[in-house]
Design a protein around this motif. Structure first.
Motif, PDB file in Angstrom:
ATOM      1  N   GLN A  29       0.929  -1.199   0.119  1.00 26.75           N
ATOM      2  CA  GLN A  29      -0.088   0.150  -0.107  1.00 26.75           C
ATOM      3  C   GLN A  29       1.029   1.274  -0.086  1.00 26.75           C
ATOM      4  OE1 GLN A  29      -2.392  -0.735   3.351  1.00 26.75           O
ATOM      5  NE2 GLN A  29      -4.264  -1.633   2.092  1.00 26.75           N
ATOM      6  N   ASN A  56      -4.708   9.089  -3.560  1.00 25.33           N
ATOM      7  CA  ASN A  56      -5.392   7.520  -4.003  1.00 25.33           C
ATOM      8  C   ASN A  56      -5.114   7.474  -5.364  1.00 25.33           C
ATOM      9  OD1 ASN A  56      -6.355  10.040  -5.386  1.00 25.33           O
ATOM     10  ND2 ASN A  56      -8.594   9.635  -5.213  1.00 25.33           N
ATOM     11  N   THR A  58      -3.987   4.914  -8.271  1.00 23.88           N
ATOM     12  CA  THR A  58      -4.127   3.444  -8.175  1.00 23.88           C
ATOM     13  C   THR A  58      -3.420   2.802  -9.479  1.00 23.88           C
ATOM     14  OG1 THR A  58      -6.148   3.658  -9.317  1.00 23.88           O
ATOM     15  CG2 THR A  58      -6.029   3.008  -7.147  1.00 23.88           C
ATOM     16  N   PRO A 148      -7.629   7.610   0.331  1.00 27.74           N
ATOM     17  CA  PRO A 148      -7.469   6.171   0.421  1.00 27.74           C
ATOM     18  C   PRO A 148      -8.213   5.603   1.795  1.00 27.74           C
ATOM     19  CG  PRO A 148      -5.333   6.605   0.427  1.00 27.74           C
ATOM     20  CD  PRO A 148      -5.927   7.696   0.315  1.00 27.74           C
ATOM     21  N   LYS A 149      -8.731   4.594   1.858  1.00 24.57           N
ATOM     22  CA  LYS A 149      -9.413   4.074   3.133  1.00 24.57           C
ATOM     23  C   LYS A 149      -8.100   4.156   4.360  1.00 24.57           C
ATOM     24  CE  LYS A 149     -13.091   1.480   1.159  1.00 24.57           C
ATOM     25  NZ  LYS A 149     -13.659   0.015   1.125  1.00 24.57           N
TER      26      LYS A 149
END
Length: 328
Positions: A29, A56, A58, A148-149
């Motif tokens: 991550q 965020n 990706t 992001p989470k």
């Protein structure tokens, strides 16, 4: 062998989540580069513009934007460390593990003893500035969409966002301030000055050469209102000789033309600074676009070569899929 290489994954993640207030569960991550940027910010605060961090991201070409920023910070801070960008952006476990191990050792060895850092505020501050820059509404939904989470926290509420937004608005208000020129004197004070000037003693050698005493220079500082943290122009614009000249001639009426030109010069300096920042961002985006273009062009070229080898025959679909979905 570095001591950091003996640090395990569990210990690394626990340290990372504690120092940056994150909820990272996997080493890969970290592959988008945003975490590495904030780790460096704990040591060299205010060196990294958080508004430019893509939290965020990706895709690999999006990660490159963060690593380009990380490389520039390493160069500016004289950090002698090679960044294996090609391996890190692919999310390879071993490369990210080793780089995070090195990062932990570096941060702990260079961290200030009086460490006072608010990682959540830094992230929200950068996100809000990005929303304002893009003319998007500042609310909790838009902030959450850009994080992001593993970087989101339930403590980020509407009240918290409102407080951070107020700080940004206050800073932007201060940045609009410019130099305040000395006020013009009245005709009455001008006439009194002319009368008193006839009784003045000859100037000393220091005054004729334009050199002022330190106490007088401190008084001159009150003639300008300047915020070094937010202004875009050079705070040393008025040098000592110019300050002394203004001090010795403080009772004379300023030339309106000089005032007008001075104000224009300050405005142009601000505009040049803004344009330089935009130019730097455009150049970086062009570099990222070129990398993406070369990536897909190489795939098309490989497919073209494969078709030429078969000379009109049917090409095995598996070979095409291998080329299309390869990471390199």
């Amino acid at each position: 062998m570095d001591k950091g290489q003996f640090i395990g994954r569990t210990e690394l993640l626990a340290w990372l989540n504690k120092i940056l207030e994150l909820k990272v569960e996997k080493i890969d991550q970290c592959s988008n580069g945003a975490i590495y940027l904030q780790l460096i910010d704990t040591v060299y605060q205010n060196k990294i513009p958080f508004v430019r961090i893509k939290w965020n991201s990706t895709l690999e070409y999006e990660h490159l934007y963060n690593y380009k920023l990380l490389q520039s910070v390493f160069k500016e801070c004289n950090i002698d460390k090679h960044i294996p960008v090609e391996k890190l952006v692919r999310g390879k476990y071993q490369e990210n593990l080793e780089f995070l191990q090195w990062m932990k050792e570096y941060v702990e060895s260079h961290l200030d003893k009086n460490f006072n850092y608010n990682p959540q505020y830094k992230r929200v501050y950068g996100i809000l500035k990005l929303l304002i820059y893009n003319n998007r509404q500042v609310n909790i939904a838009n902030v959450k969409s850009l994080l992001p989470k593993w970087a989101w926290s339930d403590s980020i509420t509407n009240d918290y966002i409102s407080k951070v937004n107020n700080i940004i608005q206050m800073e932007s208000g201060l940045s609009n301030k410019s130099f305040a020129l000395p006020p013009q004197i009245s005709t009455q004070s001008q006439s009194s000055f002319n009368k008193s000037s006839q009784k003045l003693k000859p100037l000393s050698s220091d005054e004729t050469t334009g050199i002022c005493e330190p106490e007088k220079l401190q008084q001159l500082d009150s003639l300008t209102t300047f915020n070094e943290s937010s202004a875009e122009f050079d705070p040393t614009f008025f040098n000592k000789e110019e300050k002394c000249f203004n001090y010795l001639n403080r009772n004379q009426t300023p030339n309106k033309t000089i005032q007008h030109l001075t104000q224009q010069l300050i405005q142009q300096k601000e505009e040049i600074s803004i344009l330089k920042k935009k130019l730097k961002e455009i150049r970086m985006e062009c570099q990222i676009s070129n990398l993406s273009k070369d990536f897909y062009y190489n795939k098309l070229r490989q497919i073209e070569i494969l078709c030429q080898k078969n000379q009109g025959k049917n090409v095995d679909p598996k070979l095409l899929f291998n080329i299309m979905y390869a990471n390199n």
